[in-house]
Design a protein around this motif. Structure first.
Motif, PDB file in Angstrom:
ATOM      1  N   TYR A  11       0.834  -1.207   0.000  1.00  0.00           N
ATOM      2  CA  TYR A  11       0.000   0.000   0.000  1.00  0.00           C
ATOM      3  C   TYR A  11       0.868   1.257   0.000  1.00  0.00           C
ATOM      4  O   TYR A  11       0.657   2.184  -0.768  1.00  0.00           O
ATOM      5  N   ARG A  14       2.778   1.777  -3.280  1.00  0.00           N
ATOM      6  CA  ARG A  14       1.839   2.133  -4.345  1.00  0.00           C
ATOM      7  C   ARG A  14       1.434   3.593  -4.240  1.00  0.00           C
ATOM      8  O   ARG A  14       1.512   4.355  -5.202  1.00  0.00           O
ATOM      9  N   LYS A  15       1.006   3.976  -3.047  1.00  0.00           N
ATOM     10  CA  LYS A  15       0.571   5.367  -2.844  1.00  0.00           C
ATOM     11  C   LYS A  15       1.721   6.337  -3.113  1.00  0.00           C
ATOM     12  O   LYS A  15       1.511   7.409  -3.675  1.00  0.00           O
ATOM     13  N   HIS A  35      -3.869  -6.128  -6.267  1.00  0.00           N
ATOM     14  CA  HIS A  35      -4.151  -7.555  -6.273  1.00  0.00           C
ATOM     15  C   HIS A  35      -3.771  -8.138  -7.636  1.00  0.00           C
ATOM     16  O   HIS A  35      -4.109  -7.554  -8.657  1.00  0.00           O
ATOM     17  N   ASP A  37      -4.923 -10.399  -9.556  1.00  0.00           N
ATOM     18  CA  ASP A  37      -6.042 -10.528 -10.502  1.00  0.00           C
ATOM     19  C   ASP A  37      -6.464  -9.175 -11.057  1.00  0.00           C
ATOM     20  O   ASP A  37      -6.762  -9.036 -12.235  1.00  0.00           O
ATOM     21  N   THR A  38      -6.511  -8.200 -10.173  1.00  0.00           N
ATOM     22  CA  THR A  38      -6.899  -6.864 -10.625  1.00  0.00           C
ATOM     23  C   THR A  38      -5.846  -6.310 -11.572  1.00  0.00           C
ATOM     24  O   THR A  38      -6.163  -5.578 -12.505  1.00  0.00           O
ATOM     25  N   GLN A  41      -6.510  -7.795 -14.967  1.00  0.00           N
ATOM     26  CA  GLN A  41      -7.734  -7.171 -15.477  1.00  0.00           C
ATOM     27  C   GLN A  41      -7.455  -5.753 -15.981  1.00  0.00           C
ATOM     28  O   GLN A  41      -7.836  -5.385 -17.089  1.00  0.00           O
ATOM     29  N   GLU A  45      -7.829  -3.948 -19.770  1.00  0.00           N
ATOM     30  CA  GLU A  45      -8.760  -2.849 -20.024  1.00  0.00           C
ATOM     31  C   GLU A  45      -8.033  -1.550 -20.355  1.00  0.00           C
ATOM     32  O   GLU A  45      -8.432  -0.799 -21.220  1.00  0.00           O
ATOM     33  N   LYS A 166      -2.918   2.974 -33.249  1.00  0.00           N
ATOM     34  CA  LYS A 166      -3.008   4.335 -33.766  1.00  0.00           C
ATOM     35  C   LYS A 166      -4.416   4.894 -33.675  1.00  0.00           C
ATOM     36  O   LYS A 166      -4.607   6.058 -33.383  1.00  0.00           O
ATOM     37  N   LEU A 167      -5.401   4.049 -33.960  1.00  0.00           N
ATOM     38  CA  LEU A 167      -6.776   4.546 -34.001  1.00  0.00           C
ATOM     39  C   LEU A 167      -7.495   4.424 -32.673  1.00  0.00           C
ATOM     40  O   LEU A 167      -8.521   5.049 -32.455  1.00  0.00           O
ATOM     41  N   ASP A 168      -6.978   3.591 -31.776  1.00  0.00           N
ATOM     42  CA  ASP A 168      -7.679   3.330 -30.512  1.00  0.00           C
ATOM     43  C   ASP A 168      -8.995   2.597 -30.731  1.00  0.00           C
ATOM     44  O   ASP A 168      -9.957   2.809 -30.017  1.00  0.00           O
ATOM     45  N   ILE A 169      -9.033   1.766 -31.746  1.00  0.00           N
ATOM     46  CA  ILE A 169     -10.244   0.988 -32.019  1.00  0.00           C
ATOM     47  C   ILE A 169      -9.858  -0.484 -32.115  1.00  0.00           C
ATOM     48  O   ILE A 169      -8.952  -0.836 -32.857  1.00  0.00           O
ATOM     49  N   LYS A 170     -10.549  -1.315 -31.345  1.00  0.00           N
ATOM     50  CA  LYS A 170     -10.164  -2.714 -31.256  1.00  0.00           C
ATOM     51  C   LYS A 170     -10.992  -3.675 -32.090  1.00  0.00           C
ATOM     52  O   LYS A 170     -10.481  -4.614 -32.659  1.00  0.00           O
ATOM     53  N   THR A 171     -12.304  -3.477 -32.088  1.00  0.00           N
ATOM     54  CA  THR A 171     -13.168  -4.490 -32.692  1.00  0.00           C
ATOM     55  C   THR A 171     -13.300  -4.294 -34.204  1.00  0.00           C
ATOM     56  O   THR A 171     -13.111  -3.184 -34.719  1.00  0.00           O
TER      57      THR A 171
ATOM     58  N   ASP B  62      -9.059   1.252  -3.729  1.00  0.00           N
ATOM     59  CA  ASP B  62      -7.669   0.913  -3.549  1.00  0.00           C
ATOM     60  C   ASP B  62      -7.455  -0.573  -3.380  1.00  0.00           C
ATOM     61  O   ASP B  62      -6.802  -1.204  -4.194  1.00  0.00           O
ATOM     62  N   GLU B 180     -15.341  -3.986 -24.770  1.00  0.00           N
ATOM     63  CA  GLU B 180     -14.551  -3.616 -25.937  1.00  0.00           C
ATOM     64  C   GLU B 180     -15.270  -2.720 -26.948  1.00  0.00           C
ATOM     65  O   GLU B 180     -14.776  -1.679 -27.334  1.00  0.00           O
ATOM     66  N   ASP B 184     -14.782   1.233 -28.122  1.00  0.00           N
ATOM     67  CA  ASP B 184     -14.628   1.654 -29.517  1.00  0.00           C
ATOM     68  C   ASP B 184     -15.607   2.770 -29.867  1.00  0.00           C
ATOM     69  O   ASP B 184     -15.234   3.773 -30.471  1.00  0.00           O
ATOM     70  N   ASN B 187     -14.441   5.937 -28.354  1.00  0.00           N
ATOM     71  CA  ASN B 187     -13.290   6.525 -29.028  1.00  0.00           C
ATOM     72  C   ASN B 187     -13.652   7.112 -30.379  1.00  0.00           C
ATOM     73  O   ASN B 187     -13.115   8.141 -30.770  1.00  0.00           O
ATOM     74  N   LYS B 191     -12.950  10.894 -30.973  1.00  0.00           N
ATOM     75  CA  LYS B 191     -11.822  11.270 -31.821  1.00  0.00           C
ATOM     76  C   LYS B 191     -12.156  11.527 -33.280  1.00  0.00           C
ATOM     77  O   LYS B 191     -11.465  12.273 -33.938  1.00  0.00           O
ATOM     78  N   TYR B 192     -13.197  10.864 -33.770  1.00  0.00           N
ATOM     79  CA  TYR B 192     -13.371  10.918 -35.227  1.00  0.00           C
ATOM     80  C   TYR B 192     -14.659  11.565 -35.720  1.00  0.00           C
ATOM     81  O   TYR B 192     -14.876  11.694 -36.900  1.00  0.00           O
ATOM     82  N   ASN B 217     -16.876  -2.458 -16.188  1.00  0.00           N
ATOM     83  CA  ASN B 217     -15.562  -2.905 -15.769  1.00  0.00           C
ATOM     84  C   ASN B 217     -15.615  -3.499 -14.357  1.00  0.00           C
ATOM     85  O   ASN B 217     -15.117  -4.591 -14.102  1.00  0.00           O
ATOM     86  N   ASN B 225     -13.353 -12.164 -10.794  1.00  0.00           N
ATOM     87  CA  ASN B 225     -12.401 -12.268  -9.689  1.00  0.00           C
ATOM     88  C   ASN B 225     -13.017 -12.574  -8.334  1.00  0.00           C
ATOM     89  O   ASN B 225     -12.298 -12.798  -7.374  1.00  0.00           O
TER      90      ASN B 225
END
Ligand SMILES: [Fe+2]
Ligand SMILES: [Fe+2]
Lengths: 191, 244
Positions: A11, A14-15, A35, A37-38, A41, A45, A166-171, B62, B180, B184, B187, B191-192, B217, B225
């Motif tokens: 702690y 981290r702080k 944690h 797991d966190t 995660q 994200e 570059k675009l910040d688009i995943k799908t 935290d 996801e 998108d 964004n 942005k666009y 999230n 978890n």
């Protein structure tokens, strides 16, 4: 400009790092997790550029898996729970480091990131990437694109990673919408 | 602020109004008067520690109370997640959809961009609904029966058969990334796209999408978890108690 994730169980440490990085130039977004797991995660994200990871944390996944969750340009900085020897690598920081030492090391990494990033800001998608994007938006799979363009699937994947970064688009549907908005494909193409 | 059993519920909300979401999902009614967290939890039949752990996590951000939350009956968490689902399906999602529809109707640019956004969001809704349906109709009922049957002298034979041929780990493997597409969408808007005439509306849609994204999230963190590890443990105990 970099997004930073602090992955540290302690702690206090981290702080401390949060408050230090909040005063440091070049950090756009800052997240902290304690944690394991966190941490995984948040990695998924948040997609950080720099991860400060305490080397003593037992992660629930392998290091390779961890790397696969990150983009190509992301880097690890390890937090070490003991004092560092003289010749320690640049990506090691210690909980015993002074404020000056820490700031110096962290700024060094942030600066490298910044200059790479600035270049990219003026750098749009390359013609090659646009071509790949067009095929993705039209619904082709990586394998099909590879065959069509006479390149390896691996190359397609690496182009796609860059496009997404570059675009910040995943799908795929997100990329399709982007392509439509920017005239890379037309409505008639996908109907 | 440190959240303790004696903290007044109204003070808690005043110090962090985002916690209203937690109260809503636990179905705690308003009209707190001067009552403390402890009193309200007792009146509403909510375990005090369950409430404190959730509220502290949402508030302090935290520490993650994974292990502590796992010590409570799994049905509480399921109940909480279910009421979160209905909050999404009945309120947040339709609201964002309506706002995009309004943006489309206000768009005088002559292009089809807002139409595209709407189409994209509707695709998302259908994916989202499938995701939640799977959890509501298959996963949660399985989890609840598992806990229920574990407490019995002899489990229901029908369920025993199911339990021997299934593990929640299968679900974890295919638990899809529900954020996801939303990220998108956010964004692309950010942005666009140039905002259509009504800026306030545009900003508000963005704010709501950011909120929903963060909320999802947290939801996924609770599922992956806390819930699933807890069920894995429960499955182990179940099979030890009722060996083949
Ligand atoms: Fe869910
Ligand atoms: Fe889920």
């Amino acid at each position: 400009m970099a997004k930073v994730l602090i992955a540290e169980t302690s702690y206090l440490v981290r702080k401390g790092l949060v408050s230090l990085l909040e005063q440091t130039d070049g950090v756009t977004e800052l997240k902290a997790a304690g944690h394991p797991d966190t941490i995984v995660q948040t990695l998924k994200e948040f997609s950080p550029d720099i991860i400060l990871l305490n080397s003593a944390i037992q992660m629930p996944v392998t290091h390779d898996k961890l790397l696969s969750l990150l983009h190509d340009k992301a880097r690890f900085i390890y937090i070490i729970n003991t004092p560092l020897p003289e010749d320690s690598p640049a990506n090691h920081i210690s909980v015993f480091d002074t404020k000056n030492k820490l700031t110096e090391k962290l700024s060094h990494h942030l600066r490298q990131y910044e200059s790479a990033e600035e270049k990219e800001e003026t750098e749009e998608l390359t013609p090659r990437e646009k071509l790949i994007l067009k095929h993705v938006a039209l619904g082709y799979t990586n394998k099909e694109i590879a065959t069509k363009l006479f390149i390896s699937t691996h190359t397609v994947i690496s182009h796609r990673k860059n496009i997404t970064r570059k675009l910040d688009i995943k799908t795929v549907s997100g990329l399709t919408v982007y392509s439509l908005i920017n005239g890379i494909i037309k409505m008639e193409d996908i109907q | 602020m440190h959240i303790s059993p004696h903290t007044k519920m109204s003070d808690l909300v005043q110090s962090d109004f985002e916690l209203l979401a937690v109260l809503q999902r636990l179905k705690i009614p308003f009209g707190f008067k001067e009552k403390s967290i402890q009193t309200i939890c007792r009146e509403e039949g909510i375990d005090l520690n369950f409430f404190l752990n959730l509220a502290r996590w949402y508030h302090e951000r935290d520490f993650f109370p994974g292990e502590t939350l796992m010590n409570h009956p799994v049905k509480w968490l399921v109940k909480y997640l279910r009421s979160t689902h209905s909050c999404y399906i009945e309120y947040h999602i339709p609201r964002i959809e309506e706002e995009i529809i309004r943006m489309e109707s206000l768009d005088r640019s002559g292009g089809h961009n807002m139409q595209l956004m709407l189409k994209f969001f509707r695709e998302y809704i259908s994916e989202f609904t499938t995701h939640i349906q799977l959890e509501e109709e298959k996963i949660f009922p399985y989890i609840l029966s598992l806990e229920e049957n574990f407490e019995k002298e002899t489990p229901d034979p029908e369920f025993l058969k199911t339990a021997r041929g299934y593990t929640i780990k299968d679900f974890l493997d295919e638990h899809s990334d529900i954020e996801e597409k939303l990220v998108d969408l956010r964004n692309i808007l950010l942005k666009y796209l140039a905002p259509p005439s009504d800026n306030c509306l545009f900003t508000n849609v963005l704010i709501e999408i950011f909120r929903l994204g963060n909320d999802l999230n947290d939801h996924t963190i609770l599922e992956e978890n806390v819930l699933i590890p807890q069920v894995i443990k429960l499955e182990r105990d179940f099979h030890n108690k009722f060996p083949r």
